[in-house]
Write a protein that holds these residues in place. Structure first.
Motif, PDB file in Angstrom:
ATOM      1  N   SER A  37       0.837  43.778  24.224  1.00 35.78           N
ATOM      2  CA  SER A  37      -0.053  44.892  24.562  1.00 35.78           C
ATOM      3  C   SER A  37       0.590  46.232  24.182  1.00 35.78           C
ATOM      4  CB  SER A  37      -0.359  44.874  26.065  1.00 35.78           C
ATOM      5  OG  SER A  37       0.832  45.082  26.817  1.00 35.78           O
ATOM      6  N   ASP A  38      -0.241  47.266  24.130  1.00 32.53           N
ATOM      7  CA  ASP A  38       0.274  48.598  23.828  1.00 32.53           C
ATOM      8  C   ASP A  38       1.253  49.067  24.898  1.00 32.53           C
ATOM      9  OD1 ASP A  38      -1.247  48.634  21.551  1.00 32.53           O
ATOM     10  OD2 ASP A  38      -2.885  49.829  22.439  1.00 32.53           O
ATOM     11  N   ARG A  39       0.967  48.709  26.164  1.00 30.74           N
ATOM     12  CA  ARG A  39       1.861  49.096  27.257  1.00 30.74           C
ATOM     13  C   ARG A  39       3.249  48.466  27.065  1.00 30.74           C
ATOM     14  NH1 ARG A  39       1.097  50.948  32.427  1.00 30.74           N
ATOM     15  NH2 ARG A  39      -1.173  50.776  32.151  1.00 30.74           N
ATOM     16  N   HIS A  40       3.246  47.205  26.615  1.00 34.42           N
ATOM     17  CA  HIS A  40       4.519  46.513  26.402  1.00 34.42           C
ATOM     18  C   HIS A  40       5.315  47.184  25.287  1.00 34.42           C
ATOM     19  CE1 HIS A  40       7.387  43.197  26.121  1.00 34.42           C
ATOM     20  NE2 HIS A  40       7.183  43.186  24.807  1.00 34.42           N
ATOM     21  N   TYR A  41       4.658  47.484  24.178  1.00 37.04           N
ATOM     22  CA  TYR A  41       5.366  48.108  23.058  1.00 37.04           C
ATOM     23  C   TYR A  41       5.805  49.531  23.394  1.00 37.04           C
ATOM     24  CZ  TYR A  41       3.822  44.164  20.233  1.00 37.04           C
ATOM     25  OH  TYR A  41       3.607  42.912  19.738  1.00 37.04           O
ATOM     26  N   MET A  42       5.041  50.217  24.235  1.00 35.20           N
ATOM     27  CA  MET A  42       5.456  51.552  24.684  1.00 35.20           C
ATOM     28  C   MET A  42       6.744  51.469  25.498  1.00 35.20           C
ATOM     29  SD  MET A  42       4.915  54.813  24.818  1.00 35.20           S
ATOM     30  CE  MET A  42       3.200  55.038  24.331  1.00 35.20           C
ATOM     31  N   ALA A  43       6.842  50.469  26.370  1.00 34.54           N
ATOM     32  CA  ALA A  43       8.057  50.303  27.165  1.00 34.54           C
ATOM     33  C   ALA A  43       9.242  49.945  26.282  1.00 34.54           C
ATOM     34  CB  ALA A  43       7.828  49.206  28.219  1.00 34.54           C
ATOM     35  N   VAL A  44       9.018  49.077  25.289  1.00 33.21           N
ATOM     36  CA  VAL A  44      10.096  48.727  24.369  1.00 33.21           C
ATOM     37  C   VAL A  44      10.558  49.949  23.595  1.00 33.21           C
ATOM     38  CG1 VAL A  44      10.679  47.370  22.328  1.00 33.21           C
ATOM     39  CG2 VAL A  44       9.380  46.324  24.179  1.00 33.21           C
ATOM     40  N   GLY A  45       9.610  50.781  23.168  1.00 29.72           N
ATOM     41  CA  GLY A  45       9.976  52.001  22.449  1.00 29.72           C
ATOM     42  C   GLY A  45      10.811  52.950  23.295  1.00 29.72           C
TER      43      GLY A  45
END
Length: 284
Positions: free
Chosen positions: A103-111
């Motif tokens: 999800s976008d939320r997951h990739y935002m946290a990884v970033g």
């Protein structure tokens, strides 16, 4: 005598001896005295050249503006590098090869965590750079490992339609490995084996870190170039229809008949090349 100091038959300007020149001597943090090389010459601190020039040439009212511009350049460079780091890691590596379909939320946290990791990595790099006489030696060492082989890959990819992805990958690995091997087998004079090189064996000494870096870049570029060509001939090339807009010879060129000759990219490139050659001859 007359503003000069004689140390072991070496005449040293007093302001350099005291660490007060535009390129001052490095000061020992323990003794508070200037540091010297094994040959008795002052160990100059080139990283302080720009701040000292600001203090020397700028009046009081403009000095604050100069320091603000210097800090702004540092901050913008740091922000650009960290942003590029977390973007490449998150989208090009993590999303493509490690965790697909998140999800976008997951990739935002990884970033965000990649940003923290990039900053910690930059702090560790700063401590490693303390071992070099100036920051330019550190940058050129990194460039010899990364930029020099990468430049060969881009050069062949842009101007040679027979280059393949397998050749580019193999050439990049070989060029970077050649830079590492060269660094591990050579060492600048007056440096100890380790981060300056010679961590495999010392087969050759260079007069300075910069000379070692330049030769490392030459070996990395040459190895990448040769390996890319060999592997590209041994692998299947892409159809020319897929390379339109990527390779110079297959990309449609806009009409240039209306341009003045001295505004053409070729003329400007020759002018820049002649200026670079002239400056190298003048400062050699």
């Amino acid at each position: 005598v007359n503003g000069m100091i004689v140390r072991d038959t070496t005449v040293v300007p007093r302001n350099v001896e005291e660490g007060r020149g535009l390129v001052p001597a490095k000061i020992n943090p323990v003794t508070g005295k200037p540091m010297y090389t094994a040959s008795g010459q002052p160990l100059l601190d080139y990283d302080m050249a720009t701040p000292n020039m600001l203090l020397h040439f700028f009046p009081t009212g403009i000095l604050g503006l100069g320091l603000t511009a210097l800090l702004a350049s540092f901050m913008s460079g740091m922000a650009g590098n960290v942003t590029a780091f977390n973007t490449v890691f998150t989208y090009d590596l993590y999303q493509s090869y490690i965790h697909k379909g998140g999800s976008d939320r997951h990739y935002m946290a990884v970033g965000r965590w990649a940003t923290v990791g990039g900053i910690l990595l930059s702090i560790a790099t700063a401590y490693a750079a303390i071992n070099f006489n100036n920051i330019m030696d550190t940058l050129q060492l990194v460039f010899s490992f990364v930029n020099a082989p990468l430049f060969a890959t881009f050069l062949l990819g842009m101007f040679w339609k027979r280059a393949t992805g397998h050749g580019a990958f193999a050439g990049l690995i070989a060029g970077t490995s050649a830079a590492m091997l060269h660094h591990g087998l050579t060492l600048p004079i007056e440096a100890n084996p380790g981060i300056h090189g010679g961590w495999i064996a010392v087969l050759h000494h260079y007069p300075s870190d910069m000379a070692q870096n330049f030769w490392g870049a030459i070996f990395a570029f040459g190895t990448n170039f040769v390996v890319t060509v060999i592997v590209s001939f041994a692998t299947k090339a892409r159809p020319e229809s897929e390379l339109v807009g990527l390779v110079h010879s297959l990309t449609p060129k806009p009409p240039k008949a209306h341009n003045v000759w001295w505004k053409s990219p070729e003329a400007l490139a020759i002018a820049v090349l002649l200026m670079a050659i002239g400056l190298n001859i003048f400062f050699y």
